[in-house]
Design an enzyme around this catalytic site. Sequence first.
Site, PDB file in Angstrom:
ATOM      1  N   ALA A  11       0.834  -1.204   0.000  1.00 16.47           N
ATOM      2  CA  ALA A  11       0.000   0.000   0.000  1.00 16.47           C
ATOM      3  C   ALA A  11       0.866   1.251   0.000  1.00 16.47           C
ATOM      4  CB  ALA A  11      -0.932  -0.014   1.204  1.00 16.47           C
ATOM      5  N   GLY A  13       2.706   4.171  -2.668  1.00 15.07           N
ATOM      6  CA  GLY A  13       2.101   4.926  -3.759  1.00 15.07           C
ATOM      7  C   GLY A  13       1.650   4.012  -4.885  1.00 15.07           C
ATOM      8  N   ALA A  14       2.482   3.045  -5.252  1.00 14.85           N
ATOM      9  CA  ALA A  14       2.164   2.176  -6.386  1.00 14.85           C
ATOM     10  C   ALA A  14       0.898   1.372  -6.114  1.00 14.85           C
ATOM     11  CB  ALA A  14       3.339   1.233  -6.669  1.00 14.85           C
ATOM     12  N   GLY A  15       0.795   0.800  -4.932  1.00 12.67           N
ATOM     13  CA  GLY A  15      -0.361  -0.023  -4.590  1.00 12.67           C
ATOM     14  C   GLY A  15      -1.641   0.795  -4.563  1.00 12.67           C
ATOM     15  N   ARG A 268      23.158  10.937  -9.945  1.00 15.03           N
ATOM     16  CA  ARG A 268      23.576  10.418  -8.645  1.00 15.03           C
ATOM     17  C   ARG A 268      24.793   9.504  -8.691  1.00 15.03           C
ATOM     18  NH1 ARG A 268      17.527   9.349  -6.394  1.00 15.03           N
ATOM     19  NH2 ARG A 268      17.152  11.548  -6.010  1.00 15.03           N
ATOM     20  N   SER A 368      10.839   8.250  -9.781  1.00 14.65           N
ATOM     21  CA  SER A 368      10.243   7.085  -9.140  1.00 14.65           C
ATOM     22  C   SER A 368       8.803   7.354  -8.722  1.00 14.65           C
ATOM     23  CB  SER A 368      11.074   6.688  -7.930  1.00 14.65           C
ATOM     24  OG  SER A 368      10.364   5.745  -7.186  1.00 14.65           O
ATOM     25  N   LEU A 369       8.589   8.490  -8.081  1.00 19.21           N
ATOM     26  CA  LEU A 369       7.207   8.840  -7.731  1.00 19.21           C
ATOM     27  C   LEU A 369       6.362   8.891  -8.999  1.00 19.21           C
ATOM     28  CD1 LEU A 369       7.674  11.634  -5.014  1.00 19.21           C
ATOM     29  CD2 LEU A 369       6.871   9.300  -4.660  1.00 19.21           C
TER      30      LEU A 369
HETATM   31  C1  LIG Z   1      14.204   8.803   1.847  1.00 17.85           C
HETATM   32  C2  LIG Z   1      13.696   8.621   0.450  1.00 17.85           C
HETATM   33  C3  LIG Z   1      13.438   9.723  -0.360  1.00 17.85           C
HETATM   34  C4  LIG Z   1      12.961   9.574  -1.656  1.00 17.85           C
HETATM   35  N1  LIG Z   1      12.697  10.691  -2.417  1.00 17.85           N
HETATM   36  C5  LIG Z   1      12.171  10.537  -3.654  1.00 17.85           C
HETATM   37  C6  LIG Z   1      11.808  11.684  -4.437  1.00 17.85           C
HETATM   38  O1  LIG Z   1      11.943  12.813  -3.998  1.00 17.85           O
HETATM   39  N2  LIG Z   1      11.284  11.483  -5.666  1.00 17.85           N
HETATM   40  C7  LIG Z   1      11.083  10.238  -6.178  1.00 17.85           C
HETATM   41  O2  LIG Z   1      10.601  10.126  -7.293  1.00 17.85           O
HETATM   42  N3  LIG Z   1      11.410   9.144  -5.451  1.00 17.85           N
HETATM   43  C8  LIG Z   1      11.941   9.255  -4.206  1.00 17.85           C
HETATM   44  N4  LIG Z   1      12.258   8.142  -3.470  1.00 17.85           N
HETATM   45  C9  LIG Z   1      11.943   6.819  -4.012  1.00 17.85           C
HETATM   46  C10 LIG Z   1      10.480   6.516  -3.838  1.00 17.85           C
HETATM   47  O3  LIG Z   1      10.015   7.045  -2.636  1.00 17.85           O
HETATM   48  C11 LIG Z   1      10.221   5.017  -3.825  1.00 17.85           C
HETATM   49  O4  LIG Z   1      10.831   4.414  -4.902  1.00 17.85           O
HETATM   50  C12 LIG Z   1       8.738   4.753  -3.911  1.00 17.85           C
HETATM   51  O5  LIG Z   1       8.074   5.426  -2.870  1.00 17.85           O
HETATM   52  C13 LIG Z   1       8.411   3.275  -3.854  1.00 17.85           C
HETATM   53  O6  LIG Z   1       7.010   3.145  -3.800  1.00 17.85           O
HETATM   54  P1  LIG Z   1       6.306   1.746  -3.854  1.00 17.85           P
HETATM   55  O7  LIG Z   1       4.853   2.016  -3.801  1.00 17.85           O
HETATM   56  O8  LIG Z   1       6.853   0.971  -4.985  1.00 17.85           O
HETATM   57  O9  LIG Z   1       6.790   1.014  -2.541  1.00 17.85           O
HETATM   58  P2  LIG Z   1       6.752   1.409  -0.924  1.00 17.85           P
HETATM   59  O10 LIG Z   1       6.312   2.806  -0.778  1.00 17.85           O
HETATM   60  O11 LIG Z   1       8.042   0.977  -0.468  1.00 17.85           O
HETATM   61  O12 LIG Z   1       5.583   0.500  -0.443  1.00 17.85           O
HETATM   62  C14 LIG Z   1       5.693  -0.889  -0.326  1.00 17.85           C
HETATM   63  C15 LIG Z   1       4.442  -1.423   0.303  1.00 17.85           C
HETATM   64  O13 LIG Z   1       4.474  -2.842   0.282  1.00 17.85           O
HETATM   65  C16 LIG Z   1       4.218  -3.357   1.561  1.00 17.85           C
HETATM   66  N5  LIG Z   1       4.898  -4.658   1.673  1.00 17.85           N
HETATM   67  C17 LIG Z   1       6.209  -4.938   1.500  1.00 17.85           C
HETATM   68  N6  LIG Z   1       6.436  -6.257   1.698  1.00 17.85           N
HETATM   69  C18 LIG Z   1       5.241  -6.815   1.995  1.00 17.85           C
HETATM   70  C19 LIG Z   1       4.815  -8.138   2.330  1.00 17.85           C
HETATM   71  N7  LIG Z   1       5.660  -9.165   2.411  1.00 17.85           N
HETATM   72  N8  LIG Z   1       3.516  -8.344   2.597  1.00 17.85           N
HETATM   73  C20 LIG Z   1       2.616  -7.322   2.551  1.00 17.85           C
HETATM   74  N9  LIG Z   1       2.968  -6.063   2.246  1.00 17.85           N
HETATM   75  C21 LIG Z   1       4.266  -5.817   1.972  1.00 17.85           C
HETATM   76  C22 LIG Z   1       4.725  -2.299   2.501  1.00 17.85           C
HETATM   77  O14 LIG Z   1       4.137  -2.442   3.765  1.00 17.85           O
HETATM   78  C23 LIG Z   1       4.268  -1.050   1.761  1.00 17.85           C
HETATM   79  O15 LIG Z   1       2.909  -0.809   2.008  1.00 17.85           O
HETATM   80  C24 LIG Z   1      12.752   8.286  -2.167  1.00 17.85           C
HETATM   81  C25 LIG Z   1      13.005   7.165  -1.359  1.00 17.85           C
HETATM   82  C26 LIG Z   1      13.476   7.329  -0.067  1.00 17.85           C
HETATM   83  C27 LIG Z   1      13.758   6.124   0.761  1.00 17.85           C
END
Ligand SMILES: Cc1cc2nc3c(=O)[nH]c(=O)nc-3n(C[C@H](O)[C@H](O)[C@H](O)COP(=O)(O)OP(=O)(O)OC[C@H]3O[C@@H](n4cnc5c(N)ncnc54)[C@H](O)[C@@H]3O)c2cc1C
Lengths: 510, 233
Positions: A11, A13-15, A268, A368-369
């Site tokens: 859950a 952003g992607a989810g 980077r 990434s966002l």
């Molecule tokens: C400090 C920081 C700053 C950043 N700044 C930027 C920025 O300014 N601009 C940009 O574009 N990107 C930025 N990024 C990168 C970006 O934030 C991430 O790549 C992005 O948020 C990933 O989103 P996601 O939805 O893929 O995963 P996440 O937001 O990591 O969500 C993963 C979800 O999966 C769930 N999950 C994981 N494993 C399991 C499991 N086994 N069972 C059930 N649920 C599970 C977690 O609980 C969570 O809800 C930054 C990253 C960090 C760490």
Amino acid sequence: MIQCDVLIIGAGGAGLVSAINAHKKGAKVVIVTKEYATRSQTCMAQGGINAAFGNAGDDSVEAHVQNTLKSAHGLANEEAVRFLCENAKEAVEWLDKLGVCFSRTKDAKIAQRTLGGASAPRACYAQDYTGLKILHTLYDVCLGLDIEILNERYLLDVCVDANGVSGANILNIRSGIQEQYQSKSVIIATGGYSRIYDKFSTNSTSTTGDGIASAIRAGAKVSDMEFVQFHPTALKNTAILISESARGAGGHLLNSKNERFVDELLPRDEVARAINDEISKGEDIFLDIRHLGEEFIDEELPQERKLAKFYENIDPVYDLIPIKPVAHYTMGGIVVDKNSMTNIKGLFAVGECANHRVHGANRLGGNSLLELIVFGKQAGENAAKYDRDVALSQEYKKEIKLESFHKKIEINFYEIKEKLGNSFYKNVGISRDKKGLQEVLSEVEEYISQLPKMGVEDDSQTYNTNLIEFLEFKNMLEIAKLILVGAMSRKESRGAHFRVDFPYEDGGLK
Amino acid sequence: MKIFIQRQTKVEYEVQMQNATLLEVLQKIKTTQDASLSFASGCRSSVCGSCAMRVNGREVLACSYKIQEDDFIEPLKNSLVIRDLVVNMDKAYEFNKKAKAWQNPFLSDVKPTQENEKINEIQSDCILCGSCYSACPVYEVNPEFLGPFSLTKVWRYVSDVRDNDEVSKIDALQKNGIWDCTLCNECTLVCPQDISSKADIEKLRSKSMMLGYTDPSFASFGSFGSFDGSPSF
Ligand SMILES: Cc1cc2nc3c(=O)[nH]c(=O)nc-3n(C[C@H](O)[C@H](O)[C@H](O)COP(=O)(O)OP(=O)(O)OC[C@H]3O[C@@H](n4cnc5c(N)ncnc54)[C@H](O)[C@@H]3O)c2cc1C
Ligand code: SF4
Ligand code: SF4
Ligand code: FES
């Protein structure tokens, strides 16, 4: 048993974006997450989200495409990159309509700033709380649409039968009971795997690559796992990120002699390597934003000031910020096609865990966002459209055997996890060579063979985080091996993957 | 250094750490002394809201609190304790739904100005840590109170020029909502993001009055509420 059309794991952003879009297409959606929806790592994003509005200086979609391709060092798929960049404005406008509090210019446009590798101020932001404000707004929208979100559920395995994906096996963390979920399609949105670098990572403690490991076990393909992006500016003591927007706004990098040694706005990989070179010469490295002034810092970088004050005990308005580069983003992931579907029918992947081939060897800040929103929409819509043509599978893996709780534990896996992180930082980090990689690979193999001596000490059924952390650790070991195998076979340097023993890009290896 | 953690009983732990955050200390205990200790965490940088708990009777984020000798650590109040320092926040979060804390989607084409954006900038900094919820005394008498963070969130949307559904949102706050708050300010004191839910609730009260609602406690006295929302008894 829980039944739905689209099951979303994760859950962040992607989810959430996929959920909203699948729901809009009329699907019954269920989201499970091992945390709460508002606590995923997405809330940590600070810098911004890219879209070539040109609100703060000339920009174009083409420039965005070219910057992304350049940073990707030949590994991106141009078609996918174009799709990403062309849909960027619409993605940000959609977020704006949902109520994200983007910072604004004087003439009511969305404010933009420059991140590394970008030829224009392209990142739309909400002070330095961009991810937080996007994530919470998406969450609020899900509430309004009455989308079911089940918290503190851990994905054990994705279930697959002869017709493709059929659901998932989930551990209810609170009760300790395994639950079966049956669905027509499944979207993996579980984030990246940078926590393999343990204390040398900016990431949230839950970024352990679970979804990728489960997908592999189910038969999905992964690629580019060796590409791990190091962020140049994390706080020296805690590896907490100081956003790239600090450099974008004119922050300088200084060594102990107070000299600047690199163009701060390069991508980077290049900046991280320059810092790494200085550090190996014995220099301490600092980020200097003092000249930006208190007013600017409080307005545009309030979180950075707060973080530096608390975690490093310095005030960046008056002091230099001690920094080091650490693991930040993982470019590799589950291979998906142009519909966000994996090689398993009905199994989709999106976000940091997926590889849409838009970042290639090095991701641009702010992309990434963007990826979450653009491909989240695509994955959600396609998963909703995907109709298993046969009746829902009744075949379920029986209860998965977890750990035997009462065995004698000879090795504390937490110690091994820390060692793994140290070795990865040292030898699978910013610069790599054959010897170092080989060493860590043997180490990882040894840890894998020692797994029977490790285990879960806590024997409670209820909220057993010792068990969860052990499951995560096992996933990380699986992925660690893939990173190493990838890094060893890539005998060249490209983007974030830099081999001292093969310091040049090999045109033949794409 | 000695600290105490409220588990099924109050348990004493000895740690050798200086200038460490509470979260680091908890992690150390878990990984080296007692693997069964349960707590939640995520970002380690005060932005995900996972690690809120109470130290010496006051809500803090474990990752932004530096531990001191004899500190006494407890889980948040007003929610069911699942185990040790972990509480179940589902019910608390449900209040966001009951309070309709979202923007009516896809309707608006209004572009906020710089000034517009500033109006709810601070409210949208909320990390949903639940500290305010734990500190709020109203839950002792009314477990259905919508509560500080969800009311802050409603204000964040009601005050947004892009939202066009002010009336139905304000409607949803009349029962178990803004009038149940005692304006004690406890929520404001513990918020790690410097948000004042109390102030937001006051703003929602005046907005309600502008829409013709009256303070039910005054109404029952047969009088009309004052426009600044301050109690007159
Ligand atoms: C400090 C920081 C700053 C950043 N700044 C930027 C920025 O300014 N601009 C940009 O574009 N990107 C930025 N990024 C990168 C970006 O934030 C991430 O790549 C992005 O948020 C990933 O989103 P996601 O939805 O893929 O995963 P996440 O937001 O990591 O969500 C993963 C979800 O999966 C769930 N999950 C994981 N494993 C399991 C499991 N086994 N069972 C059930 N649920 C599970 C977690 O609980 C969570 O809800 C930054 C990253 C960090 C760490
Ligand atoms: S208002 Fe403050 S204390 Fe309450 S949940 Fe939000 S951030 Fe936490
Ligand atoms: S001011 Fe109102 S919401 Fe805040 S703690 Fe007091 S009673 Fe609760
Ligand atoms: S761990 Fe995220 S707020 Fe403390």
